[in-house]
Structure formats: C-alpha cells, structure tokens
Design a protein around this motif. Structure first.
Motif, mmCIF file in Angstrom:
data_model
loop_
_atom_site.group_PDB
_atom_site.id
_atom_site.type_symbol
_atom_site.label_atom_id
_atom_site.label_comp_id
_atom_site.label_asym_id
_atom_site.label_seq_id
_atom_site.Cartn_x
_atom_site.Cartn_y
_atom_site.Cartn_z
ATOM 1 N N GLY A 51 -38.949 -13.347 -0.355
ATOM 2 C CA GLY A 51 -39.261 -12.303 0.615
ATOM 3 C C GLY A 51 -38.059 -11.582 1.173
ATOM 4 O O GLY A 51 -38.177 -10.786 2.104
ATOM 5 N N GLY A 52 -36.876 -11.832 0.601
ATOM 6 C CA GLY A 52 -35.692 -11.115 1.063
ATOM 7 C C GLY A 52 -34.427 -11.909 0.829
ATOM 8 O O GLY A 52 -34.452 -13.041 0.346
ATOM 9 N N GLY A 53 -33.302 -11.301 1.166
ATOM 10 C CA GLY A 53 -32.022 -11.968 0.997
ATOM 11 C C GLY A 53 -30.885 -11.048 1.384
ATOM 12 O O GLY A 53 -31.091 -9.901 1.802
ATOM 13 N N SER A 54 -29.681 -11.567 1.254
ATOM 14 C CA SER A 54 -28.478 -10.803 1.585
ATOM 15 C C SER A 54 -27.445 -11.009 0.491
ATOM 16 O O SER A 54 -27.166 -12.141 0.096
ATOM 17 C CB SER A 54 -27.895 -11.247 2.931
ATOM 18 O OG SER A 54 -26.675 -10.585 3.191
ATOM 19 N N ILE A 55 -26.885 -9.897 0.014
ATOM 20 C CA ILE A 55 -25.827 -9.925 -0.988
ATOM 21 C C ILE A 55 -24.605 -9.245 -0.396
ATOM 22 O O ILE A 55 -24.702 -8.131 0.138
ATOM 23 C CB ILE A 55 -26.267 -9.202 -2.278
ATOM 24 C CG1 ILE A 55 -27.455 -9.932 -2.913
ATOM 25 C CG2 ILE A 55 -25.104 -9.100 -3.266
ATOM 26 C CD1 ILE A 55 -28.152 -9.133 -4.002
ATOM 27 N N VAL A 56 -23.471 -9.922 -0.463
ATOM 28 C CA VAL A 56 -22.211 -9.359 0.026
ATOM 29 C C VAL A 56 -21.245 -9.283 -1.143
ATOM 30 O O VAL A 56 -20.889 -10.313 -1.735
ATOM 31 C CB VAL A 56 -21.604 -10.206 1.159
ATOM 32 C CG1 VAL A 56 -20.319 -9.558 1.664
ATOM 33 C CG2 VAL A 56 -22.603 -10.367 2.308
ATOM 34 N N ASN A 57 -20.841 -8.080 -1.487
ATOM 35 C CA ASN A 57 -19.852 -7.861 -2.539
ATOM 36 C C ASN A 57 -18.484 -7.676 -1.898
ATOM 37 O O ASN A 57 -18.343 -6.882 -0.962
ATOM 38 C CB ASN A 57 -20.202 -6.612 -3.360
ATOM 39 C CG ASN A 57 -21.533 -6.724 -4.068
ATOM 40 O OD1 ASN A 57 -21.896 -7.797 -4.548
ATOM 41 N ND2 ASN A 57 -22.273 -5.632 -4.131
ATOM 42 N N MET A 58 -17.500 -8.376 -2.419
ATOM 43 C CA MET A 58 -16.153 -8.248 -1.874
ATOM 44 C C MET A 58 -15.419 -7.114 -2.577
ATOM 45 O O MET A 58 -15.246 -7.109 -3.792
ATOM 46 C CB MET A 58 -15.386 -9.558 -2.035
ATOM 47 C CG MET A 58 -15.958 -10.711 -1.232
ATOM 48 S SD MET A 58 -16.040 -10.380 0.558
ATOM 49 C CE MET A 58 -14.289 -10.304 0.941
ATOM 50 N N GLY A 59 -14.995 -6.139 -1.787
ATOM 51 C CA GLY A 59 -14.193 -5.039 -2.284
ATOM 52 C C GLY A 59 -12.715 -5.324 -2.068
ATOM 53 O O GLY A 59 -12.277 -6.474 -2.032
ATOM 54 N N SER A 60 -11.941 -4.263 -1.875
ATOM 55 C CA SER A 60 -10.504 -4.402 -1.636
ATOM 56 C C SER A 60 -9.968 -3.105 -1.062
ATOM 57 O O SER A 60 -10.389 -2.011 -1.474
ATOM 58 C CB SER A 60 -9.758 -4.731 -2.929
ATOM 59 O OG SER A 60 -8.358 -4.679 -2.734
ATOM 60 N N GLY A 61 -9.039 -3.232 -0.144
ATOM 61 C CA GLY A 61 -8.375 -2.053 0.381
ATOM 62 C C GLY A 61 -7.295 -1.518 -0.532
ATOM 63 O O GLY A 61 -6.731 -0.451 -0.271
ATOM 64 N N SER A 62 -7.007 -2.229 -1.629
ATOM 65 C CA SER A 62 -5.874 -1.848 -2.480
ATOM 66 C C SER A 62 -6.069 -0.476 -3.111
ATOM 67 O O SER A 62 -5.121 0.309 -3.215
ATOM 68 C CB SER A 62 -5.658 -2.904 -3.564
ATOM 69 O OG SER A 62 -6.795 -3.030 -4.392
ATOM 70 N N TRP A 63 -7.297 -0.165 -3.523
ATOM 71 C CA TRP A 63 -7.517 1.132 -4.168
ATOM 72 C C TRP A 63 -7.532 2.262 -3.147
ATOM 73 O O TRP A 63 -7.146 3.397 -3.457
ATOM 74 C CB TRP A 63 -8.804 1.123 -4.981
ATOM 75 C CG TRP A 63 -10.065 1.098 -4.168
ATOM 76 C CD1 TRP A 63 -10.724 -0.002 -3.701
ATOM 77 C CD2 TRP A 63 -10.809 2.224 -3.711
ATOM 78 N NE1 TRP A 63 -11.834 0.354 -2.993
ATOM 79 C CE2 TRP A 63 -11.916 1.730 -2.974
ATOM 80 C CE3 TRP A 63 -10.665 3.608 -3.847
ATOM 81 C CZ2 TRP A 63 -12.857 2.551 -2.371
ATOM 82 C CZ3 TRP A 63 -11.615 4.435 -3.251
ATOM 83 C CH2 TRP A 63 -12.690 3.903 -2.529
ATOM 84 N N ILE A 64 -7.942 1.976 -1.918
ATOM 85 C CA ILE A 64 -7.940 2.995 -0.868
ATOM 86 C C ILE A 64 -6.501 3.365 -0.513
ATOM 87 O O ILE A 64 -6.161 4.545 -0.359
ATOM 88 C CB ILE A 64 -8.681 2.483 0.374
ATOM 89 C CG1 ILE A 64 -10.145 2.140 0.025
ATOM 90 C CG2 ILE A 64 -8.630 3.510 1.502
ATOM 91 C CD1 ILE A 64 -10.884 1.431 1.135
ATOM 92 N N GLN A 65 -5.664 2.349 -0.415
ATOM 93 C CA GLN A 65 -4.268 2.563 -0.067
ATOM 94 C C GLN A 65 -3.440 3.045 -1.265
ATOM 95 O O GLN A 65 -2.367 3.619 -1.095
ATOM 96 C CB GLN A 65 -3.673 1.253 0.472
ATOM 97 C CG GLN A 65 -2.271 1.386 1.014
ATOM 98 C CD GLN A 65 -1.785 0.073 1.596
ATOM 99 O OE1 GLN A 65 -2.566 -0.816 1.919
ATOM 100 N NE2 GLN A 65 -0.483 -0.045 1.742
ATOM 101 N N GLY A 66 -3.955 2.804 -2.482
ATOM 102 C CA GLY A 66 -3.191 3.151 -3.676
ATOM 103 C C GLY A 66 -2.039 2.196 -3.913
ATOM 104 O O GLY A 66 -0.930 2.609 -4.256
ATOM 105 N N THR A 67 -2.308 0.901 -3.764
ATOM 106 C CA THR A 67 -1.273 -0.108 -3.949
ATOM 107 C C THR A 67 -0.737 -0.055 -5.372
ATOM 108 O O THR A 67 -1.518 -0.116 -6.333
ATOM 109 C CB THR A 67 -1.840 -1.506 -3.658
ATOM 110 O OG1 THR A 67 -2.375 -1.525 -2.335
ATOM 111 C CG2 THR A 67 -0.758 -2.571 -3.784
ATOM 112 N N PRO A 68 0.578 0.027 -5.559
ATOM 113 C CA PRO A 68 1.127 0.095 -6.922
ATOM 114 C C PRO A 68 0.998 -1.233 -7.653
ATOM 115 O O PRO A 68 0.907 -2.294 -7.032
ATOM 116 C CB PRO A 68 2.596 0.468 -6.685
ATOM 117 C CG PRO A 68 2.897 -0.002 -5.300
ATOM 118 C CD PRO A 68 1.627 0.150 -4.526
#
Length: 263
Positions: free
Chosen positions: A148-165
């Motif tokens: 009847g339902g659930g929760s899914i949490v996907n882990m992203g990253s700030g590296s692509w937002i900041q453009g980490t080399p």
C-alpha cells in the motif's frame, strides 16, 4: 605514517539519529552500500529507529561487522550484477519482509581523467553509480505496491552541480539520478510510493579523509559553506530517515540538499 587531516574530525559524533522518524518501527528497510561510510550511518540510524534493516554490499567483512553491531541482515552482493541484485533483494525479503523503504546509496567516486575514459570504463561506472538504482526500484516496487505504499530515497551528489574536476563520468551518473527520481515519483505515486533524492555536499567519511581531505581543501570548503561545521555521515542519515518516515508522507519528486550551504 597516518597522513589524514585530523581537522576534519573536529566535531564530536553523536549516538543514534537526531530526528524523529515516525512510522519506522518494525518497517523493513533496504540500504544498498550500507556497510561503510554514509551507508553504515544510515544502517545504524534505521536500527536505532526500530526498523528492520537489510544491507546489500560488496564488502563482506564490513557487512558482517555492521550486521553484528546493529542486528541488520546482510547479504553480500555486487550490484553491478543485476541477477545478483535481484537475488539479494529476494533473500532480504525472506529474512526481513518485503522492503517498504529503499535507500539507493551505493556508489563509488573514484577519480578519473576525461581523456582516458574508455567505453568499458564508462559502462562500468554507470553500472556502479546509476544502473543498479533503477533495477533496485524495479525489484522492490511490487512489494511496496502490495503493502500500500513505500519510500524510496536515491542518493545524488553535489559534485556535478559544483563541477568537481576529475569526476566527469561519476558526475554524469549522479546528475541522471535526478531524472530517475522525478520520473519514478510520477510512475509510482498512484501506489503511494514516494521517491526523493538526497544531495550531499562533501561528507567527512573515512574514505574521503584517507584519500582526498587536506587542510587546504577544508579551508576552501569552509569558505564556500554558509555553516562552519563539516558534514558528517550522520547528517545524511538524518535526512534519509526523515524522507523515509511518515513525517514526509506528502513529499515526493523532491531534492533535499544536505551541504551546509556550499552549493
């Protein structure tokens, strides 16, 4: 000689989660990559909240250790092998009950130069950092629908937002997580399954301290952050527990940034 920068350890740790997580007691939770680093902090936090935690992780020794510490169920699994992933999800469902919380945490931020990337390396990195997230959702969603339902949490990253080399393929995979979250939130929403992304800043895990943390980099990080404190694994675990809990029952297709204001 231990060359790790000890300034990254300046903040004291805490025991147990710092957030209220209503509705998690007795709930079956699956954490990929839950044996070390941020994933281990999540495993500890879910166990402290009374959830029945299951872990899929490639590191058998670390998995057995965190299972012994927390009472979590551990299944060794190479998530790049999709048959192994499906089998691992099925074994944990037999041990813990079908998961109604999935945390797609497993990833590896190995540095790489763009000019040396081969098609095989590209495919392997996508399998390591992105592909298993979709197929883990596919594997657990039928059980969530039945519940009847659930929760899914996907882990992203700030590296692509900041453009980490030094992370072009990793950054590409993590940017794609946001598309995965928004599209699957729409697909699964009618079944009361919520899908969200947590976006970490630079978290002071043991791996980061051993490989990349230096006094100069910490000085630069603190200059970018709005808050002076360094992110610890428990800070990410708190955010994930909130999104997994009934306190976030009407939050889906959202990005929660846990970065001390650096991004």
């Amino acid at each position: 000689m231990d060359l790790r920068y000890r300034g990254a350890d300046a903040q004291p740790g805490r025991a147990g989660p710092a957030v209220s997580a209503p509705g998690l007691t007795g709930r079956s939770v699956l954490v990929t990559g839950g044996a070390s680093g941020i994933g281990a902090a999540m495993t500890r936090a879910f166990a402290a909240a009374g959830a029945v935690a299951g872990i899929l992780d490639l590191d058998a020794a670390a998995g057995e250790a965190i299972a012994a510490e927390t009472g979590a169920a551990f299944e060794p699994c190479d998530l790049r092998d999709l048959d192994a992933l499906k089998a691992g999800v099925a074994r944990l469902a037999e041990r813990c009950g079908p998961a109604t919380v999935l945390v797609n945490n497993a990833a590896r931020d190995d540095r790489h130069g763009w000019a040396e990337v081969t098609p095989d390396y590209w495919d392997e990195r996508m399998a390591t950092n992105l592909r298993h997230q979709f197929f883990a959702i596919q594997a657990v969603a039928p059980g969530m629908i039945a519940a009847g339902g659930g929760s899914i949490v996907n882990m992203g990253s700030g590296s692509w937002i900041q453009g980490t080399p030094g992370l072009p393929v990793y950054g590409t995979a993590k940017a794609a997580v946001h598309g995965l979250t928004r599209t699957m939130a729409r697909e699964l929403g009618p079944h009361r399954i919520r899908v969200n992304t947590v976006i970490p800043g630079w978290v002071m895990t043991e791996r980061q301290k051993e490989l990349w943390v230096t006094p100069e980099k910490i000085e630069g990080l603190r200059a970018r952050q709005c808050l002076p404190d360094l992110l610890q694994p428990g800070d990410l675990a708190d955010a994930v527990l909130f999104l997994a809990s009934d306190a976030a029952r009407m939050i889906t297709a959202a990005d929660l940034m846990v970065d001390a204001g650096a991004l």
